[in-house]
Design a protein around this motif. Structure first.
Motif, short mmCIF file in Angstrom:
data_model
loop_
_atom_site.label_atom_id
_atom_site.label_comp_id
_atom_site.label_asym_id
_atom_site.label_seq_id
_atom_site.Cartn_x
_atom_site.Cartn_y
_atom_site.Cartn_z
N GLU A 187 0.52 -1.14 0.32
CA GLU A 187 -0.21 -0.04 0.09
C GLU A 187 0.37 1.02 0.04
O GLU A 187 2.08 1.41 0.46
N GLU A 188 0.55 1.98 -0.70
CA GLU A 188 1.25 3.55 -0.73
C GLU A 188 2.49 3.22 -1.32
O GLU A 188 3.52 4.01 -1.35
N ALA A 189 2.87 2.25 -2.32
CA ALA A 189 4.12 2.09 -2.99
C ALA A 189 3.46 2.82 -3.89
O ALA A 189 3.18 3.33 -4.81
N ARG A 190 5.70 3.75 -4.51
CA ARG A 190 5.21 4.63 -5.31
C ARG A 190 5.90 4.49 -6.42
O ARG A 190 5.56 4.30 -8.30
N GLU A 191 6.42 3.57 -6.35
CA GLU A 191 7.07 2.49 -7.50
C GLU A 191 7.46 1.24 -7.58
O GLU A 191 7.46 0.19 -7.14
N THR A 192 5.92 0.73 -8.78
CA THR A 192 5.33 -0.83 -8.71
C THR A 192 6.21 -2.03 -9.89
O THR A 192 5.74 -2.71 -9.52
N ARG A 193 6.88 -1.28 -10.63
CA ARG A 193 7.38 -1.71 -11.60
C ARG A 193 7.69 -2.86 -11.24
O ARG A 193 8.02 -4.14 -11.59
N ASP A 221 -3.18 -2.24 -5.13
CA ASP A 221 -2.53 -1.63 -4.60
C ASP A 221 -3.13 -0.85 -3.37
O ASP A 221 -2.24 -0.44 -2.62
N ASP A 222 -4.31 -1.06 -2.87
CA ASP A 222 -4.86 -1.14 -2.11
C ASP A 222 -5.58 -1.59 -1.36
O ASP A 222 -6.68 -2.20 -2.09
#
Length: 263
Positions: A187-193, A221-222
């Motif tokens: 959750e709240e991840a900025r970079e998901t690649r 993502d949440d």
């Protein structure tokens, strides 16, 4: 049906309750699909803390044996070609089944046993086993309506190679069902690649092994709990890990796992 002597069994906890009968029915089908032995396990105990005559203890043990015989008879009728074994042990259900899990491939229990309050959504034994058993645990609830032929798995994006994804593929393959793999991003991840690449790689490796399984992938993502609870409404089976990377260490079970068990 011949079984490999080293093959680990499916173990079902049975206490004569409706919930344990549902679990036993599920376990018998699971053993049939795996061509694995099935162990029907019943724990008996003297509930009072004071010393009791041996004759009284033997009476309680004999009553437990009668309950076990009922479960074994049901198991043999459900899966006549599967080897059915018995386990009758003195102790609490959680302790006895925990011990059995050390030699099992899968442990199967109902949401709650014959003890406790009828209003309980899930009993303490199921929670303790889900948190501490030495093998995967299936907690069987009521399933309204016909089978949906769908397995859902929640995959922790920080460790997609963990056991739950492989178990879900195996279950979908055994049941000739579709698989919905839900990637649970931090959750709240900025970079998901990086997470997405690892997830896709883990899925593709298992797709090659279980080529007949139809796989659908989604990313969340949440609101992980909400997403899996919604997916569970349409599924025959939901597979999740006991805890996620960000769950507090003091919790015996992670937030997602607890929510699904109590839902």
């Amino acid at each position: 049906m011949q079984h490999n002597a080293d093959q680990r069994p499916v173990v079902a906890g049975y206490d004569g309750s409706e919930a344990s009968e549902r679990a036993l029915r599920w376990a018998a089908e699971e053993a049939r699909l795996r061509f694995a032995p099935l162990v029907v396990c019943h724990a008996w105990q003297w509930s009072q803390g004071t010393p009791v005559p041996l004759a009284s203890m033997e009476t309680v043990r004999r009553l437990g044996s009668q309950v076990l015989d009922k479960g074994v008879d049901l198991a043999r009728r459900l899966a006549p070609r599967i080897e059915v074994r018995t386990s009758l042990d003195l102790g609490s259900p959680s302790v006895v089944l925990m011990s059995e899990s050390g030699a099992a491939d899968l442990l199967v229990v109902g949401r709650r046993g014959s003890g406790g309050f009828a209003e309980l959504r899930i009993g303490s034994t199921a929670v303790q086993l889900a948190a501490h058993a030495y093998c995967p645990v299936a907690v069987v609830g009521e399933r309204p309506g016909p089978p949906a032929n769908l397995v859902v798995v929640g995959v922790d994006a920080t460790a997609p190679e963990r056991l739950e994804l492989r178990l879900a593929f195996e279950q979908a393959w055994l049941r000739k069902a579709s698989l919905r793999a839900i990637c649970l991003l931090p959750e709240e991840a900025r970079e998901t690649r990086e997470y997405m690449v690892a997830f896709r790689r883990a899925v593709s490796i298992l797709e090659e092994r279980y080529g007949q399984v139809n796989v659908e992938t989604t990313v969340v993502d949440d609101a992980h709990v909400t997403a899996l609870q919604q997916a569970a409404q349409d599924a025959d089976l939901v597979v999740v890990g006991d805890r996620g990377w960000d769950d507090p260490v003091e919790l015996p079970l992670g937030v997602v796992c607890q929510a699904l068990l109590r839902g």
